[in-house]
Design a protein around this motif. Sequence first.
Motif, mmCIF file in Angstrom:
data_model
loop_
_atom_site.group_PDB
_atom_site.id
_atom_site.type_symbol
_atom_site.label_atom_id
_atom_site.label_comp_id
_atom_site.label_asym_id
_atom_site.label_seq_id
_atom_site.Cartn_x
_atom_site.Cartn_y
_atom_site.Cartn_z
ATOM 1 N N ALA A 1 37.003 47.421 45.694
ATOM 2 C CA ALA A 1 36.608 46.230 46.450
ATOM 3 C C ALA A 1 36.130 45.101 45.535
ATOM 4 C CB ALA A 1 35.518 46.600 47.451
ATOM 5 N N LEU A 2 35.135 45.392 44.683
ATOM 6 C CA LEU A 2 34.633 44.370 43.762
ATOM 7 C C LEU A 2 35.735 43.900 42.815
ATOM 8 C CD1 LEU A 2 32.388 42.712 42.408
ATOM 9 C CD2 LEU A 2 31.830 44.731 41.043
ATOM 10 N N ALA A 3 36.532 44.842 42.320
ATOM 11 C CA ALA A 3 37.583 44.489 41.364
ATOM 12 C C ALA A 3 38.610 43.542 41.992
ATOM 13 C CB ALA A 3 38.269 45.759 40.867
ATOM 14 N N TYR A 4 39.019 43.811 43.247
ATOM 15 C CA TYR A 4 39.997 42.954 43.914
ATOM 16 C C TYR A 4 39.423 41.561 44.168
ATOM 17 C CZ TYR A 4 43.763 46.290 44.845
ATOM 18 O OH TYR A 4 44.821 47.144 44.722
ATOM 19 N N VAL A 5 38.198 41.506 44.707
ATOM 20 C CA VAL A 5 37.583 40.211 45.020
ATOM 21 C C VAL A 5 37.386 39.385 43.751
ATOM 22 C CG1 VAL A 5 35.516 39.081 45.892
ATOM 23 C CG2 VAL A 5 36.470 41.030 47.120
ATOM 24 N N ALA A 6 36.868 40.031 42.690
ATOM 25 C CA ALA A 6 36.662 39.313 41.430
ATOM 26 C C ALA A 6 37.996 38.866 40.838
ATOM 27 C CB ALA A 6 35.913 40.205 40.437
ATOM 28 N N GLY A 7 39.018 39.703 40.948
ATOM 29 C CA GLY A 7 40.330 39.339 40.422
ATOM 30 C C GLY A 7 40.919 38.142 41.148
ATOM 31 N N ILE A 8 40.762 38.107 42.472
ATOM 32 C CA ILE A 8 41.265 36.970 43.251
ATOM 33 C C ILE A 8 40.491 35.705 42.906
ATOM 34 C CG2 ILE A 8 41.435 36.039 45.589
ATOM 35 C CD1 ILE A 8 41.955 38.960 46.493
ATOM 36 N N ALA A 9 39.170 35.830 42.782
ATOM 37 C CA ALA A 9 38.359 34.670 42.401
ATOM 38 C C ALA A 9 38.763 34.151 41.024
ATOM 39 C CB ALA A 9 36.876 35.050 42.413
ATOM 40 N N ALA A 10 39.085 35.059 40.114
ATOM 41 C CA ALA A 10 39.517 34.645 38.780
ATOM 42 C C ALA A 10 40.852 33.921 38.851
ATOM 43 C CB ALA A 10 39.634 35.868 37.867
ATOM 44 N N GLY A 11 41.787 34.464 39.633
ATOM 45 C CA GLY A 11 43.099 33.836 39.745
ATOM 46 C C GLY A 11 43.019 32.439 40.323
ATOM 47 N N ARG A 12 42.119 32.237 41.296
ATOM 48 C CA ARG A 12 41.968 30.905 41.892
ATOM 49 C C ARG A 12 41.457 29.886 40.876
ATOM 50 N NH1 ARG A 12 41.322 31.009 47.588
ATOM 51 N NH2 ARG A 12 43.009 32.324 48.402
ATOM 52 N N ARG A 13 40.609 30.322 39.945
ATOM 53 C CA ARG A 13 39.994 29.396 38.991
ATOM 54 C C ARG A 13 40.796 29.245 37.697
ATOM 55 N NH1 ARG A 13 36.454 31.514 42.259
ATOM 56 N NH2 ARG A 13 34.544 30.402 42.848
#
Length: 336
Positions: free
Chosen positions: A256-268
């Motif tokens: 869960a944390l890994a997916y959310v953090a990965g998506i946030a990273a991709g957006r930025r």
Amino acid sequence: MSTMTHDGTFDATPTGVAAAARARLSAGLAFAVVSALSFGMAGALARGLLDTGWSAGSITLVRVGLAAAVLTPFGLAALRGRWHLLRRNLGLLTAYGAIAVAGAQFCYFSAVQHMQVGPAILIEFTAPAVIVVYLWLRHGQRPGRMTLAGAALAALGLVLVLDLVSGADLSVTGVLWALGAMVGCATYFIISADEDNGLPPLVLAWGGLTAGALVLGVLGVVGLLPLHASTAATTYADTEVPWWAPLVAVGLVSAALAYVAGIAAGRRLGSRLASFVALLEVVSSVAWAWLLLHELPGAAQLVGGLLILAGVVAVKLGENSVTAPTPAEPALEPAA
């Protein structure tokens, strides 16, 4: 782009824009590192559970199910009532969940049951080189020289990781499972890069995890997927922990944390830079295996791992040099 000042106004000067860009980059890099460190933890945690009697299917089901449950409110918020997106992409989400989420994780956990975590994750991360070949054969996208050189480096690194030169005793079963994880990983990258489906990234992640959990659950109920569990204590770094602790970590942290953090990273950061930083997952997996399981690949395998990473970097750098197929000239109508 502008930045908020202390009095609530926006600073649109070049200095303010640069400061906002630096802040966005710093935040993106931080999210990407968190994602890579979290994802990399999964193999070592799973290996400890496997040693106490858990099956790869049970660990995968718990991990995917917990992550799907935690991401549900975020996925629904990102969907914003656009249920037609789910209906229109039902087949895509099912394939994504079954192959890229459940399949990749199940194969990876099955691989670490038969071989060390480091070589297993290195084999899985040859996926970008395989995607180059797929796009070339399937869509006629001819890669440039740097991309081809990167694929060749990754192939050479794979030979060293498998320790084929020395003829070492290697688990064929583990390698086959790792190659299955590589196929799932390649599918993940291909579907995630498709922007034509209209699905927001967070909805794709949540929908894929939910579909994956449903697929695993059905396979378990009908008996096609062995589901075994144990309440025995698990040992990491010579320390016993209760059986539920690694399950919570593998579901909430490494999924869960890994997916959310990965998506946030991709957006930025954008997909290109984010995919480069995501290579830290390989280093993270090896480090976690060393810290928690006292596993460390041999010298030849470490060199092979460096070659694979260098090859993947070269493949990514060469993405802009891919040549699209030339459309065929339309046939001329015969003169009347």
